[in-house]
Design a protein around this motif. Structure first.
Motif, PDB file in Angstrom:
ATOM      1  N   PRO A 147      17.969   2.131  -0.418  1.00 51.59           N
ATOM      2  CA  PRO A 147      17.136   2.020  -1.613  1.00 51.59           C
ATOM      3  C   PRO A 147      16.683   0.597  -1.929  1.00 51.59           C
ATOM      4  CG  PRO A 147      19.094   3.341  -2.066  1.00 51.59           C
ATOM      5  CD  PRO A 147      19.266   2.747  -0.702  1.00 51.59           C
ATOM      6  N   ALA A 148      17.358  -0.415  -1.408  1.00 48.14           N
ATOM      7  CA  ALA A 148      17.015  -1.802  -1.699  1.00 48.14           C
ATOM      8  C   ALA A 148      15.843  -2.323  -0.861  1.00 48.14           C
ATOM      9  CB  ALA A 148      18.232  -2.693  -1.470  1.00 48.14           C
ATOM     10  N   PHE A 149      15.441  -1.601   0.174  1.00 51.46           N
ATOM     11  CA  PHE A 149      14.372  -2.060   1.065  1.00 51.46           C
ATOM     12  C   PHE A 149      13.024  -1.450   0.686  1.00 51.46           C
ATOM     13  CE2 PHE A 149      17.734  -3.743   3.422  1.00 51.46           C
ATOM     14  CZ  PHE A 149      17.265  -4.489   4.486  1.00 51.46           C
ATOM     15  N   THR A 150      11.951  -2.086   1.168  1.00 48.73           N
ATOM     16  CA  THR A 150      10.612  -1.551   0.991  1.00 48.73           C
ATOM     17  C   THR A 150      10.556  -0.151   1.581  1.00 48.73           C
ATOM     18  OG1 THR A 150       9.694  -3.761   1.180  1.00 48.73           O
ATOM     19  CG2 THR A 150       8.166  -1.932   1.527  1.00 48.73           C
ATOM     20  N   ASN A 151       9.964   0.756   0.877  1.00 49.70           N
ATOM     21  CA  ASN A 151       9.894   2.170   1.281  1.00 49.70           C
ATOM     22  C   ASN A 151      11.278   2.802   1.436  1.00 49.70           C
ATOM     23  OD1 ASN A 151       7.093   2.058   1.358  1.00 49.70           O
ATOM     24  ND2 ASN A 151       7.094   1.413   3.493  1.00 49.70           N
ATOM     25  N   GLN A 152      12.310   2.135   0.966  1.00 48.61           N
ATOM     26  CA  GLN A 152      13.697   2.603   1.025  1.00 48.61           C
ATOM     27  C   GLN A 152      14.152   2.870   2.456  1.00 48.61           C
ATOM     28  OE1 GLN A 152      13.508   5.950  -1.670  1.00 48.61           O
ATOM     29  NE2 GLN A 152      14.004   4.645  -3.399  1.00 48.61           N
ATOM     30  N   CYS A 153      13.653   2.052   3.400  1.00 45.02           N
ATOM     31  CA  CYS A 153      13.976   2.236   4.812  1.00 45.02           C
ATOM     32  C   CYS A 153      14.129   0.876   5.498  1.00 45.02           C
ATOM     33  CB  CYS A 153      12.876   3.037   5.500  1.00 45.02           C
ATOM     34  SG  CYS A 153      13.237   3.429   7.224  1.00 45.02           S
ATOM     35  N   ARG A 154      15.222   0.712   6.250  1.00 39.02           N
ATOM     36  CA  ARG A 154      15.456  -0.543   6.979  1.00 39.02           C
ATOM     37  C   ARG A 154      14.758  -0.568   8.332  1.00 39.02           C
ATOM     38  NH1 ARG A 154      21.060  -0.922   8.085  1.00 39.02           N
ATOM     39  NH2 ARG A 154      21.383   1.136   7.262  1.00 39.02           N
ATOM     40  N   GLU A 155      14.173   0.539   8.762  1.00 35.32           N
ATOM     41  CA  GLU A 155      13.444   0.585  10.036  1.00 35.32           C
ATOM     42  C   GLU A 155      11.988   0.206   9.759  1.00 35.32           C
ATOM     43  OE1 GLU A 155      11.791   0.466  13.208  1.00 35.32           O
ATOM     44  OE2 GLU A 155      13.894   1.002  13.478  1.00 35.32           O
ATOM     45  N   PRO A 156      11.555  -0.974  10.192  1.00 35.45           N
ATOM     46  CA  PRO A 156      10.214  -1.452   9.852  1.00 35.45           C
ATOM     47  C   PRO A 156       9.074  -0.652  10.482  1.00 35.45           C
ATOM     48  CG  PRO A 156      11.283  -2.959  11.390  1.00 35.45           C
ATOM     49  CD  PRO A 156      12.308  -1.938  10.987  1.00 35.45           C
ATOM     50  N   GLN A 157       9.323   0.066  11.552  1.00 36.05           N
ATOM     51  CA  GLN A 157       8.262   0.817  12.217  1.00 36.05           C
ATOM     52  C   GLN A 157       8.103   2.238  11.691  1.00 36.05           C
ATOM     53  OE1 GLN A 157       8.347   0.522  16.516  1.00 36.05           O
ATOM     54  NE2 GLN A 157       9.558  -1.353  16.357  1.00 36.05           N
ATOM     55  N   ALA A 158       9.024   2.682  10.865  1.00 30.43           N
ATOM     56  CA  ALA A 158       8.971   4.057  10.355  1.00 30.43           C
ATOM     57  C   ALA A 158       7.805   4.222   9.381  1.00 30.43           C
ATOM     58  CB  ALA A 158      10.277   4.406   9.664  1.00 30.43           C
ATOM     59  N   GLU A 159       7.161   5.378   9.451  1.00 29.29           N
ATOM     60  CA  GLU A 159       6.085   5.678   8.513  1.00 29.29           C
ATOM     61  C   GLU A 159       6.684   5.964   7.141  1.00 29.29           C
ATOM     62  OE1 GLU A 159       3.259   8.599   9.785  1.00 29.29           O
ATOM     63  OE2 GLU A 159       3.448   7.970  11.871  1.00 29.29           O
ATOM     64  N   LYS A 160       5.914   5.691   6.110  1.00 31.96           N
ATOM     65  CA  LYS A 160       6.382   5.905   4.747  1.00 31.96           C
ATOM     66  C   LYS A 160       6.545   7.397   4.473  1.00 31.96           C
ATOM     67  CE  LYS A 160       5.439   4.809  -0.032  1.00 31.96           C
ATOM     68  NZ  LYS A 160       4.586   4.091  -0.966  1.00 31.96           N
ATOM     69  N   VAL A 161       7.669   7.750   3.877  1.00 36.93           N
ATOM     70  CA  VAL A 161       7.941   9.125   3.474  1.00 36.93           C
ATOM     71  C   VAL A 161       8.079   9.121   1.961  1.00 36.93           C
ATOM     72  CG1 VAL A 161       9.582  11.027   3.624  1.00 36.93           C
ATOM     73  CG2 VAL A 161       9.095   9.661   5.652  1.00 36.93           C
ATOM     74  N   GLN A 162       7.272   9.922   1.284  1.00 36.43           N
ATOM     75  CA  GLN A 162       7.286   9.947  -0.173  1.00 36.43           C
ATOM     76  C   GLN A 162       8.575  10.541  -0.735  1.00 36.43           C
ATOM     77  OE1 GLN A 162       4.925   7.756  -0.694  1.00 36.43           O
ATOM     78  NE2 GLN A 162       4.001   8.910  -2.346  1.00 36.43           N
ATOM     79  N   ASP A 163       8.916  11.743  -0.306  1.00 35.17           N
ATOM     80  CA  ASP A 163      10.078  12.455  -0.848  1.00 35.17           C
ATOM     81  C   ASP A 163      11.258  12.278   0.093  1.00 35.17           C
ATOM     82  OD1 ASP A 163      11.938  14.168  -1.950  1.00 35.17           O
ATOM     83  OD2 ASP A 163      10.556  15.850  -2.165  1.00 35.17           O
ATOM     84  N   LYS A 164      12.193  11.434  -0.276  1.00 32.58           N
ATOM     85  CA  LYS A 164      13.328  11.085   0.587  1.00 32.58           C
ATOM     86  C   LYS A 164      14.354  12.216   0.713  1.00 32.58           C
ATOM     87  CE  LYS A 164      11.719   6.924   0.896  1.00 32.58           C
ATOM     88  NZ  LYS A 164      10.852   6.571   1.964  1.00 32.58           N
ATOM     89  N   ALA A 165      14.222  13.263  -0.077  1.00 30.20           N
ATOM     90  CA  ALA A 165      15.156  14.396  -0.022  1.00 30.20           C
ATOM     91  C   ALA A 165      14.514  15.627   0.618  1.00 30.20           C
ATOM     92  CB  ALA A 165      15.646  14.736  -1.427  1.00 30.20           C
ATOM     93  N   ARG A 166      13.328  15.463   1.205  1.00 28.10           N
ATOM     94  CA  ARG A 166      12.618  16.565   1.850  1.00 28.10           C
ATOM     95  C   ARG A 166      12.633  16.377   3.358  1.00 28.10           C
ATOM     96  NH1 ARG A 166       6.631  18.660   0.164  1.00 28.10           N
ATOM     97  NH2 ARG A 166       6.684  20.496   1.497  1.00 28.10           N
ATOM     98  N   ALA A 167      12.794  17.456   4.093  1.00 28.01           N
ATOM     99  CA  ALA A 167      12.829  17.396   5.561  1.00 28.01           C
ATOM    100  C   ALA A 167      11.546  16.753   6.093  1.00 28.01           C
ATOM    101  CB  ALA A 167      12.999  18.792   6.141  1.00 28.01           C
ATOM    102  N   ASN A 168      11.691  15.945   7.167  1.00 26.16           N
ATOM    103  CA  ASN A 168      10.530  15.279   7.746  1.00 26.16           C
ATOM    104  C   ASN A 168      10.685  15.127   9.257  1.00 26.16           C
ATOM    105  OD1 ASN A 168      11.742  12.541   8.372  1.00 26.16           O
ATOM    106  ND2 ASN A 168      12.128  12.650   6.170  1.00 26.16           N
TER     107      ASN A 168
END
Length: 97
Positions: A45-66
């Protein structure tokens, strides 16, 4: 055949095997999807887009399957479930004491 534990459910904390992280798989205990950002080792949650993987695409709903290609199960549930929510609430309440 026994399956080793690969991680825990982001919602209820029950142990999950490697085979319980499919795109359409849900936790048998709470019914929440398992292949979600909140259940990934890169979720933070502390990172941009709540993800530490810089190449990952942005996911809006972090609790939804992707379909994220960088998904890796984790048992380190930062900010997940009831316990962490309580800790955050307590920290907020402590600010106003």
């Amino acid at each position: 055949m026994t399956s080793s534990v690969a991680g825990k459910c982001w919602h209820c904390g029950s142990e999950l095997s490697v085979h319980e992280y499919g795109r359409e798989t849900i936790c048998l205990k709470c019914g929440k999807p398992t292949r979600v950002c909140r259940n990934c080792r890169w979720y933070d949650p502390a990172f941009t887009n709540q993800c530490r993987e810089p190449q990952a695409e942005k996911v809006q709903d972090k609790a939804r399957a992707n379909y994220c290609d960088f998904f890796e199960p984790t048992a380190d549930l930062k900010g997940a479930g009831e316990a962490a929510g309580g800790d955050q609430r307590q920290a907020a309440e402590d600010l106003f004491k």
